[in-house]
Design a protein around this motif. Structure first.
Motif, PDB file in Angstrom:
ATOM      1  N   ASN A  91      27.729 -21.971  -9.496  1.00 13.88           N
ATOM      2  CA  ASN A  91      28.447 -21.835 -10.350  1.00 13.88           C
ATOM      3  C   ASN A  91      28.300 -20.252 -10.967  1.00 13.88           C
ATOM      4  N   LEU A  92      28.538 -19.812  -9.628  1.00 15.13           N
ATOM      5  CA  LEU A  92      28.803 -17.877  -9.887  1.00 15.13           C
ATOM      6  C   LEU A  92      30.270 -17.543  -9.420  1.00 15.13           C
ATOM      7  N   GLN A  93      30.888 -18.720  -9.087  1.00 17.54           N
ATOM      8  CA  GLN A  93      31.750 -18.160  -8.603  1.00 17.54           C
ATOM      9  C   GLN A  93      32.728 -17.771  -8.952  1.00 17.54           C
ATOM     10  N   GLY A  94      33.278 -16.426  -8.548  1.00 18.84           N
ATOM     11  CA  GLY A  94      34.480 -15.913  -9.815  1.00 18.84           C
ATOM     12  C   GLY A  94      33.771 -15.041 -10.850  1.00 18.84           C
ATOM     13  N   ILE A 151      20.287 -16.429 -14.774  1.00 21.46           N
ATOM     14  CA  ILE A 151      21.762 -15.810 -15.010  1.00 21.46           C
ATOM     15  C   ILE A 151      22.599 -17.229 -15.055  1.00 21.46           C
ATOM     16  N   GLU A 152      22.503 -17.895 -13.550  1.00 17.50           N
ATOM     17  CA  GLU A 152      23.288 -19.143 -13.804  1.00 17.50           C
ATOM     18  C   GLU A 152      22.737 -19.719 -14.815  1.00 17.50           C
ATOM     19  N   ALA A 153      22.046 -20.011 -15.453  1.00 14.22           N
ATOM     20  CA  ALA A 153      21.926 -21.053 -17.130  1.00 14.22           C
ATOM     21  C   ALA A 153      22.623 -20.017 -18.220  1.00 14.22           C
ATOM     22  N   LEU A 154      23.064 -18.851 -17.540  1.00 22.09           N
ATOM     23  CA  LEU A 154      24.176 -17.613 -19.292  1.00 22.09           C
ATOM     24  C   LEU A 154      25.494 -19.266 -19.007  1.00 22.09           C
ATOM     25  N   PHE A 155      25.519 -19.762 -18.083  1.00 20.93           N
ATOM     26  CA  PHE A 155      27.201 -20.135 -18.001  1.00 20.93           C
ATOM     27  C   PHE A 155      27.323 -21.454 -17.963  1.00 20.93           C
ATOM     28  N   MET A 156      25.848 -21.946 -18.423  1.00 17.20           N
ATOM     29  CA  MET A 156      25.868 -23.564 -17.973  1.00 17.20           C
ATOM     30  C   MET A 156      26.064 -23.781 -20.148  1.00 17.20           C
ATOM     31  N   PRO A 157      26.702 -24.730 -20.667  1.00 17.07           N
ATOM     32  CA  PRO A 157      26.801 -25.257 -21.918  1.00 17.07           C
ATOM     33  C   PRO A 157      25.487 -25.769 -21.897  1.00 17.07           C
ATOM     34  N   LYS A 158      25.072 -25.833 -23.526  1.00 16.89           N
ATOM     35  CA  LYS A 158      23.878 -26.218 -23.856  1.00 16.89           C
ATOM     36  C   LYS A 158      23.880 -27.042 -24.484  1.00 16.89           C
ATOM     37  N   LEU A 159      24.519 -28.249 -23.770  1.00 19.79           N
ATOM     38  CA  LEU A 159      24.964 -29.412 -24.318  1.00 19.79           C
ATOM     39  C   LEU A 159      23.096 -30.284 -24.468  1.00 19.79           C
ATOM     40  N   LEU A 160      22.299 -30.018 -23.519  1.00 19.62           N
ATOM     41  CA  LEU A 160      21.059 -30.768 -24.492  1.00 19.62           C
ATOM     42  C   LEU A 160      19.844 -30.018 -24.679  1.00 19.62           C
ATOM     43  N   ALA A 161      20.371 -28.883 -25.540  1.00 18.11           N
ATOM     44  CA  ALA A 161      19.497 -28.223 -26.584  1.00 18.11           C
ATOM     45  C   ALA A 161      18.877 -29.111 -27.374  1.00 18.11           C
TER      46      ALA A 161
END
Ligand code: CTP
Length: 400
Positions: free
Chosen positions: A2-5, A178-188
């Protein structure tokens, strides 16, 4: 991955943890990110720009007055195309500057000049007394109020010989953040309990029956759920894996222990994801003492009793959380998967063909629900776990 690009600006301030950042850069590159390193003068006392350039594959910038940037505005140009700024290590001094808007070198100036939407994640690294100093703690409150994200620090032995809070996160944990920065927080704000790994059913104090589950999929799901904002409790059978950063783990051995721990925590959960390969039977006549070989060659006769079905029990609770089951089948996946979902009474069951996927980094899945099934993958387990968690979050939201 998920950090691709993703384009990251990695700012390094002064601290012995700079040596760990060399490793982090390798992991970021392996995960597909491009990494633009910017170093303070202090950072270069700990590691050279040459090392960081070799690892990142890009020119390292360290001066506000660098003539290599055409318009001589490195503090502007370096962040305009970036997806995030990571400060690692973030020293007490650098955090102080950031909190107070000081900008007397390239790194602090580019942080000040960053576009408002650009996430900034800082990984503090310092001596325990510096970490506990009220001035530092006050600066952290200011930074958090300004939306600066913090990763760590950890507690433990420090390079200075002292012990306590202030160690920079280890590179794999920092990579996760760092990867988590780009994950939508759908389970907040949601709580998820995940079971993972094999169980171990004792025959005697030194022997037992277990299976080939590595726990990798369950741990990847726990990690991805935390990245999506959930508070995650991982109930794990024996594995060689370390607990994902930010996830609470309770270790168990037997299916009965996994059942008891799960049931005692289930009332607080919004979601339950049963990934563990739970033994269906335990030894009824297990021995308190080590079994000895019989001189006449008589072999032990094991008797079995069925273990409780954790998933089916949780799914049948009056206030059941949203339940997701897993199934590893060696044949007839489509038929067995659909039957198993109905038998367990869960809205979603995730099937894969085992045991060839046990311990592997790649997998492909089939998702069974009341309407039928659909395929997911093949992909590496980390990517699959992220896709699956987002799918679970959407389904959970739709039924809530
Ligand atoms: N499971 C569980 N407790 C058990 C057995 C299984 O919670 N005692 C859960 C697993 O974690 C998984 C799902 O149920 O999510 C299916 O597990 P699996 O071993 O494939 O199913 P079984 O119930 O053992 O069915 P079968 O023996 O027919 O394969």
């Amino acid at each position: 991955m998920n950090l691709q690009g993703k384009r990251l600006v990695l700012g390094m301030s002064g601290g012995i943890a700079c040596y760990k950042v060399a490793e982090l850069v390798r992991s970021l590159k392996k995960a597909g990110a491009s990494v633009q390193v910017v170093m303070t003068d202090a950072a270069q006392h700990f590691i050279t720009a040459v090392t960081m350039q070799a690892l990142s594959g890009q020119t390292v910038y360290d001066s506000q007055w660098d003539a290599r940037i055409a318009n001589n505005m490195a503090h502007i140009d370096l962040t305009r195309d970036a997806d995030a700024i990571i400060i690692a290590p973030a020293s007490a001094d650098f955090l102080g500057k950031l909190a107070h808007g000081l900008c007397d070198d390239l790194l602090s100036t580019l942080c000040m000049a960053r576009p408002a939407h650009l996430p900034l994640l800082a990984a503090p690294a310092m001596n325990v007394e510096m970490w506990q100093n009220p001035a530092l703690q006050r600066n952290l409150r200011l930074l958090q109020a300004d939306g600066v994200l913090l990763a760590g620090p950890d507690a433990g032995a420090q390079a200075c010989g002292e012990h306590g809070m202030g160690r920079m996160l280890e590179p794999p944990d920092l990579l996760q953040e760092i990867e988590a920065l780009f994950m939508p927080k759908l389970l907040a704000g949601k709580r998820m309990l995940v079971t993972a790994g094999p169980t171990f059913e004792a025959i005697d104090p030194v022997r037992g029956i277990t299976n080939l589950s590595s726990g990798k999929m369950g741990y990847a799901i726990a990690r991805a759920a935390r990245a999506a904002g959930a508070e995650v409790l991982l109930v794990s059978g024996p594995t060689a894996l370390s607990a994902p950063y930010g996830v609470q783990r309770i270790n168990v051995q037997s299916a009965q222990q996994m059942h008891d721990v799960t049931l005692s925590h289930i009332a607080a959960q919004d979601l339950f994801v049963a990934v563990a390969a739970v033994a269906d039977w335990r030894v009824a006549n297990s021995s308190e003492q080590k079994l000895k070989k019989d001189a006449a060659g008589k072999t032990p006769q094991l008797e079995f009793v069925q273990n409780p079905d954790i998933l089916a029990t949780v799914a049948a609770l009056p206030q059941a959380p949203y339940c997701v089951g897993f199934a590893a089948e060696s044949e007839n996946l489509l038929e067995y998967g659909a039957q198993k979902r109905a038998r367990k009474g869960v809205p979603l069951l995730v099937g894969n063909l085992g045991p060839q996927t046990f311990g592997q980094d790649h997998n492909s899945l089939v998702l069974f629900d009341a309407d039928g099934h659909k395929a997911m993958g093949p992909a590496d387990k980390k990517q699959l776990a992220q896709d699956l968690v987002l799918e679970i979050a959407q389904r959970f939201k739709a039924q809530a």
